[in-house]
Design a protein around this motif. Structure first.
Motif, short mmCIF file in Angstrom:
data_model
loop_
_atom_site.label_atom_id
_atom_site.label_comp_id
_atom_site.label_asym_id
_atom_site.label_seq_id
_atom_site.Cartn_x
_atom_site.Cartn_y
_atom_site.Cartn_z
N CYS A 280 29.85 100.99 35.09
CA CYS A 280 30.26 100.79 36.60
C CYS A 280 29.60 101.59 37.57
O CYS A 280 28.60 101.36 38.59
CB CYS A 280 31.57 100.53 37.07
SG CYS A 280 32.35 99.04 36.64
N TYR A 281 29.82 102.76 37.32
CA TYR A 281 29.47 104.06 38.19
C TYR A 281 27.95 104.29 38.18
O TYR A 281 27.34 104.46 39.13
CB TYR A 281 29.98 105.44 37.94
CG TYR A 281 29.60 106.49 38.69
CD1 TYR A 281 30.50 106.87 39.89
CD2 TYR A 281 28.66 107.36 38.38
CE1 TYR A 281 30.13 107.79 40.68
CE2 TYR A 281 28.39 108.48 39.10
CZ TYR A 281 29.03 108.54 40.29
OH TYR A 281 28.55 109.55 41.24
N SER A 283 25.62 102.36 37.83
CA SER A 283 24.81 100.92 38.06
C SER A 283 24.16 101.22 39.49
O SER A 283 23.41 100.45 40.04
CB SER A 283 25.66 99.97 37.94
OG SER A 283 26.78 99.60 38.84
N ILE A 348 38.30 100.88 41.17
CA ILE A 348 37.71 99.55 41.70
C ILE A 348 37.65 99.66 43.18
O ILE A 348 36.29 99.50 43.87
CB ILE A 348 38.31 98.39 41.29
CG1 ILE A 348 38.19 98.35 39.41
CG2 ILE A 348 37.68 97.17 41.85
CD1 ILE A 348 37.01 98.23 38.93
N TYR A 352 33.91 100.17 45.10
CA TYR A 352 33.13 99.01 46.11
C TYR A 352 33.06 99.50 47.38
O TYR A 352 32.14 99.36 48.08
CB TYR A 352 34.14 97.69 45.96
CG TYR A 352 33.65 96.94 44.50
CD1 TYR A 352 32.48 95.96 44.75
CD2 TYR A 352 34.31 96.85 43.46
CE1 TYR A 352 32.24 95.42 43.78
CE2 TYR A 352 33.95 95.97 42.29
CZ TYR A 352 32.78 95.26 42.47
OH TYR A 352 32.50 94.60 41.45
N HIS A 366 30.23 90.19 45.72
CA HIS A 366 31.21 91.61 45.56
C HIS A 366 32.69 90.84 45.80
O HIS A 366 33.57 91.45 45.06
CB HIS A 366 31.13 92.52 46.50
CG HIS A 366 29.71 93.28 46.12
ND1 HIS A 366 29.14 94.58 46.67
CD2 HIS A 366 28.97 93.18 45.02
CE1 HIS A 366 28.17 94.86 46.06
NE2 HIS A 366 27.95 94.11 45.13
N THR A 373 38.64 90.63 39.45
CA THR A 373 39.07 91.86 38.96
C THR A 373 40.69 91.72 39.35
O THR A 373 41.49 92.46 38.35
CB THR A 373 38.30 92.85 39.68
OG1 THR A 373 36.98 92.90 39.35
CG2 THR A 373 38.88 94.33 39.23
N PRO A 401 37.00 96.65 34.56
CA PRO A 401 35.78 96.98 35.10
C PRO A 401 34.58 96.26 34.64
O PRO A 401 33.39 96.30 35.02
CB PRO A 401 35.54 98.44 34.52
CG PRO A 401 36.44 98.62 33.37
CD PRO A 401 37.55 97.91 33.66
N TRP A 402 34.85 95.60 33.42
CA TRP A 402 33.52 94.67 32.66
C TRP A 402 33.25 93.58 33.50
O TRP A 402 32.35 93.10 33.63
CB TRP A 402 34.06 94.40 31.38
CG TRP A 402 33.82 95.51 30.53
CD1 TRP A 402 34.99 96.53 30.18
CD2 TRP A 402 32.74 96.16 29.75
NE1 TRP A 402 34.47 97.33 29.36
CE2 TRP A 402 33.25 97.31 29.10
CE3 TRP A 402 31.50 95.46 29.90
CZ2 TRP A 402 32.26 97.92 28.25
CZ3 TRP A 402 30.65 96.32 28.98
CH2 TRP A 402 30.97 97.58 28.12
N THR A 404 32.92 93.50 36.75
CA THR A 404 31.77 94.17 37.70
C THR A 404 30.46 94.29 36.79
O THR A 404 29.54 94.04 37.20
CB THR A 404 32.24 95.58 38.16
OG1 THR A 404 33.41 95.28 39.07
CG2 THR A 404 31.08 96.23 38.92
N VAL A 405 30.69 94.93 35.41
CA VAL A 405 29.45 95.11 34.53
C VAL A 405 28.71 93.76 34.39
O VAL A 405 27.64 93.79 34.56
CB VAL A 405 29.92 95.71 33.50
CG1 VAL A 405 28.67 95.76 32.44
CG2 VAL A 405 30.40 97.26 33.60
N TYR A 408 27.29 92.70 37.78
CA TYR A 408 25.91 93.23 38.05
C TYR A 408 24.75 92.99 37.31
O TYR A 408 23.65 92.65 37.75
CB TYR A 408 26.25 94.88 38.11
CG TYR A 408 24.95 95.34 38.18
CD1 TYR A 408 24.52 95.86 39.54
CD2 TYR A 408 24.30 96.02 37.16
CE1 TYR A 408 23.43 96.50 39.72
CE2 TYR A 408 23.28 96.71 37.16
CZ TYR A 408 22.71 96.83 38.39
OH TYR A 408 21.74 97.77 38.57
#
Length: 425
Positions: A280-281, A283, A348, A352, A366, A373, A401-402, A404-405, A408
């Motif tokens: 996440c970070y 990205s 999270i 964001y 988002h 999430t 977190p996945w 978001t992964v 993305y």
């Protein structure tokens, strides 16, 4: 320039590369090509591994003993001191790192201050969690003051050598000095814990206000955007190490009777959660955005206090899970799961919010990712209330977190492309 003078200049450049003689702090080139973290910066970071590790360990002890509110308050206090000292050094080094012997020795003094600070974390936690009459923050403050007085010396030196930015450097000196006097007063005067925490707001505002005034109203300093982005990324990796430590602590607790499927499940859950946060970070194209929009540095720089704290707290939560599995915790299953769920949710949220502030953009997608999430965060809590094993609860939580992964990599990257294209407009 004559050939003889050119040769002399080349000899001086070669000497400066191999000998750490005194150099002028005239400021680094903010557009320097290939700027990267130095070995000294990496060594400096190791002291923060110790400090963050101590804070995470004490938080885990406090939570497992059911001192939740007081444990979180003590952790927040410690995390601010640790992170703020690192942030100040990092931005200064990005602007004025000369790597001469004076700079190196001063950095060593700061490292000593970090270790002194770390020694004071345990007694500070105990004074808060065991409901002491006063806050035992003496050692923490002395360690912090050692770090910050060394920074005063660094800024004085920069101001003397860089007349064009002398006002900014002096602003840093004055704000740091005032804040240290206030911290020392709070350490010397024995006040009730609650009163001390309330008064901490004053030096806190002085600490964060100094850089804002120096950079925005006093000319600023020549920090390097890509170097700053790399330094923050490296600190994220260090804080993620606490997640791996917490995972290993739980594995050790489970492995007392031999290896089994539960150990494998917990190992995968802890690693997947840590890896997902890392993905996440990284990205976010932080360096590119800061390079093009330097005025956005404050939201990014200050937001890291909450981000680093959340990641370290995730590791502490996993450590609480180890205490639960080893039957050394007063918390029930649901509360144990929440010690990981809450910091993951905080990460999270900060992630964001930080991205929106840094990119000055809003993506409706988002909202979808955040909604999914939230569901993923709630499900493990419901599972725990239904007495589902801790490892399965954390396995589901690791999906947070996945979301978001995956979002993305499939759709959200397009927004990043648009953000980067807008920087050239």
């Amino acid at each position: 320039m004559s050939e003889h003078h050119a040769e002399q200049a080349e000899e001086r450049d070669t000497e400066s590369a191999v000998r750490h003689r005194t150099r002028r702090m005239s400021g680094r080139d903010p557009h320097e090509s290939g700027r990267a973290s130095t070995p000294l910066e990496l060594l400096f970071d190791l002291t923060f591994v110790v400090a963050f590790g101590t804070a995470a360990n004490e938080l885990a002890h406090a939570l497992s003993a059911d001192h939740i509110g007081s444990g979180i308050a003590a952790f927040a206090f410690a995390t601010f001191g640790i992170t703020w000292a690192w942030i100040n050094f990092t931005w200064f080094a990005s602007a004025y790192d000369t790597d001469d012997w004076i700079y190196r020795v001063t950095t060593m003094v700061q490292m000593v201050g970090v270790l002194i600070f770390a020694l004071g974390i345990k007694p500070m936690f105990e004074s808060v969690t065991k409901h002491g009459e006063t806050l035992d923050n003496d050692v923490i403050v002395w360690g912090y003051v050692v770090m910050r007085v060394a920074m005063i010396f660094q800024w004085l030196r920069a101001g003397r050598h860089d007349p064009d930015r002398r006002q900014a450097c002096r602003t840093y000196v004055v704000s740091i000095a005032i804040a240290q006097v206030l911290w020392c007063i709070l350490a010397l005067v024995d006040l009730p814990v609650g009163t001390t925490f309330a008064l901490i707001i004053v030096p806190f505002l002085v600490e964060i206000g100094g850089p804002a005034l120096a950079e925005r109203a006093r000319g600023g300093t020549p920090w390097h955007a890509h170097h700053i982005a790399e330094r923050y990324g490296l600190m994220v990796i260090i804080t993620l190490g606490e997640g791996m430590i917490g995972t290993m602590a739980a594995i050790n607790a489970l492995a007392q009777d031999g290896l089994d499927w539960e150990i494998g499940l917990f190992t995968f859950a802890g690693t997947a959660l840590t890896f997902g946060i890392w993905w996440c970070y990284f990205s976010i194209p932080t360096g590119e955005i800061l390079h093009a929009r330097r005025e956005r540095s404050f939201g990014f720089g200050y937001g890291a206090i909450g981000l680093f704290g959340a990641i370290v707290a995730i590791g502490a939560g996993l450590h609480v899970g180890a205490y639960y599995l080893d039957h050394h915790s007063k918390l029930g299953l649901t509360a144990t799961v929440l010690t990981v769920v809450v910091p993951v949710a905080l990460f999270i949220a900060v992630f964001y919010a930080g991205y929106s502030l840094l990119s000055r953009s809003f993506d409706a997608f988002h909202v979808v990712l955040l909604a999914v999430t939230v569901v993923v965060l709630v499900v493990p809590v419901l599972m725990a209330r239904s007495e589902v094993d801790l490892s399965w609860c954390l396995l589901v939580l690791a999906l947070a977190p996945w979301v978001t992964v995956v979002g993305y990599e499939t759709v959200g990257y397009r927004h990043n492309v648009a953000v980067l294209e807008s920087l050239t407009d």
